[in-house]
Enzyme design. Structure first.
Site, mmCIF file in Angstrom:
data_model
loop_
_atom_site.group_PDB
_atom_site.id
_atom_site.type_symbol
_atom_site.label_atom_id
_atom_site.label_comp_id
_atom_site.label_asym_id
_atom_site.label_seq_id
_atom_site.Cartn_x
_atom_site.Cartn_y
_atom_site.Cartn_z
ATOM 1 N N ASP A 1 7.031 3.482 -2.190
ATOM 2 C CA ASP A 1 6.574 2.386 -1.327
ATOM 3 C C ASP A 1 7.364 1.109 -1.640
ATOM 4 O O ASP A 1 7.171 0.083 -0.993
ATOM 5 C CB ASP A 1 5.073 2.120 -1.515
ATOM 6 C CG ASP A 1 4.238 2.690 -0.373
ATOM 7 O OD1 ASP A 1 4.824 2.995 0.687
ATOM 8 O OD2 ASP A 1 3.012 2.819 -0.545
ATOM 9 N N GLN B 1 -2.543 4.387 -2.140
ATOM 10 C CA GLN B 1 -2.983 3.877 -0.839
ATOM 11 C C GLN B 1 -3.756 2.567 -1.052
ATOM 12 O O GLN B 1 -4.761 2.546 -1.758
ATOM 13 C CB GLN B 1 -3.862 4.930 -0.143
ATOM 14 C CG GLN B 1 -4.168 4.622 1.299
ATOM 15 C CD GLN B 1 -2.931 4.638 2.204
ATOM 16 O OE1 GLN B 1 -2.102 5.530 2.128
ATOM 17 N NE2 GLN B 1 -2.804 3.638 3.057
ATOM 18 N N LYS C 1 0.342 10.591 7.246
ATOM 19 C CA LYS C 1 1.440 10.916 6.317
ATOM 20 C C LYS C 1 1.492 12.423 6.070
ATOM 21 O O LYS C 1 2.576 13.027 6.035
ATOM 22 C CB LYS C 1 1.252 10.156 4.998
ATOM 23 C CG LYS C 1 1.539 8.658 5.150
ATOM 24 C CD LYS C 1 1.029 7.832 3.990
ATOM 25 C CE LYS C 1 1.148 6.340 4.323
ATOM 26 N NZ LYS C 1 0.393 5.464 3.417
#
Ligand code: NAP
Length: 282
Positions: A117, A94, A50
């Site tokens: 997300d 994460q 990322k």
């Protein structure tokens, strides 16, 4: 038949100029806050990917890295600070988190407009309702963009989605339905998986079991999109599809790695840019 390779790297590269242009037009460079707890090597590798892409397109990353024994309260408080920090356009946590931390509590602490997300209940509800302001889960958005890039029509097609997790399989199935596909969702209790998938024009697999989908699961000429990622003991990365066998039957197939993975990263950063645009204009 040898299938066309659906390269997520090529599809993503094609989108970069547009993303860079959109970012340049923003009044300030967007920042993505990435919250990591612990030192899982797979999480660290995903974050590295990322960061590399962010640098390529001109997005700042604020990597907040906690030790594995950090308290849930501390993580939630940090998210609260990111929620109110103007330059931070998006926040991701994460996953997976260590067992002492409740994923739902942590995800729900993210302000929905910064949930890039697309995992909060607010965004999920919007996704279900087909609302334009929904922030889509990154993998589902990535799969949709891959289909768009390769001109894969979903409208009127029979699509089998294998895997029904809330994070991956279900959002993909919802987006396929919203594109006008006739969708069947298969899972661990599906009695005859090959019978179901071999009727589909498009098979999308998100399970995490290497070689689950063999040539007998796929109709001749079908399109196969492999979301699965498994790391074997020898360190190699595999999808859910028996790639050498299935590429002889399918008309198009994604490789692993290099298929859906890069598109998930693209989906995430498209969400960051969209979130920035909305935040600047409100
Ligand atoms: P998950 O939460 O473990 O869900 C797996 C799903 O597979 C469940 O719905 C499960 O069914 C189903 N399943 C398990 N065994 C099955 C079988 N034998 N036949 C049919 N279905 C079966 O995993 P996830 O988070 O959705 O992730 C799925 C895979 O995608 C993993 O390999 C993950 O690493 C990968 N992934 C890749 C990307 C990417 O960018 N490429 C992004 C995210 C995830 P039940 O619901 O009945 O248990």
């Amino acid at each position: 038949m040898s299938a066309t390779i659906l390269s997520g790297i090529d599809a993503r590269t094609a989108r970069i100029p547009l993303l860079v242009e959109q970012i340049k037009k923003l009044s300030r460079t967007p920042t993505l806050a990435i919250i990591q707890v612990g030192d899982r090597s797979d999480s660290t590798a995903y974050i590295r990917a990322k960061k590399t892409f962010a640098q390529k397109i001109g997005v700042h990353i604020n990597h907040i890295h906690f030790p594995v024994d950090v308290s849930q309260d501390k993580v939630v408080r940090t998210i609260g600070e990111c929620n109110t920090t103007d330059g931070i356009a998006g926040i991701i946590v994460q996953l997976p988190l260590p067992e002492h931390i409740d994923r739902t509590v942590v995800i729900e602490a993210i302000a929905p407009e910064k949930d890039v997300d697309g995992l909060t209940q607010t965004n999920y509800r919007k996704l279900l309702n087909g609302e334009a302001s929904a922030i889509l889960p990154a993998t589902a958005r990535g799969v949709r963009e891959l289909c768009t890039h390769y001109l894969i029509p979903l409208k009127g097609k029979k699509v089998a989605v294998v895997g029904r997790s809330l994070l991956v399989g279900t959002p993909i199935a919802i987006l396929c339905k919203q594109s006008g596909a006739d969708v069947i969702v298969c899972h661990s209790k599906t009695v005859d998986l090959a019978h179901e998938t071999s009727k589909a024009d498009v098979v999308i697999v998100a399970v995490g079991k290497p070689n689950l989908i063999t040539a007998e699961h796929v109709k001749v000429g079908a399109i196969v999109i492999d979301v699965g990622i498994s790391k074997l003991d020898d360190g190699t990365i595999h999808g859910d599809v028996d790639y050498p066998a299935v590429r002889e039957v399918a008309s198009a197939i994604t490789p692993v790695p290099g298929g859906v993975g890069p598109m998930t990263v693209l989906g995430l950063f498209e969400n960051v840019v969209d979130a920035s645009v909305r935040q600047v204009s409100t």
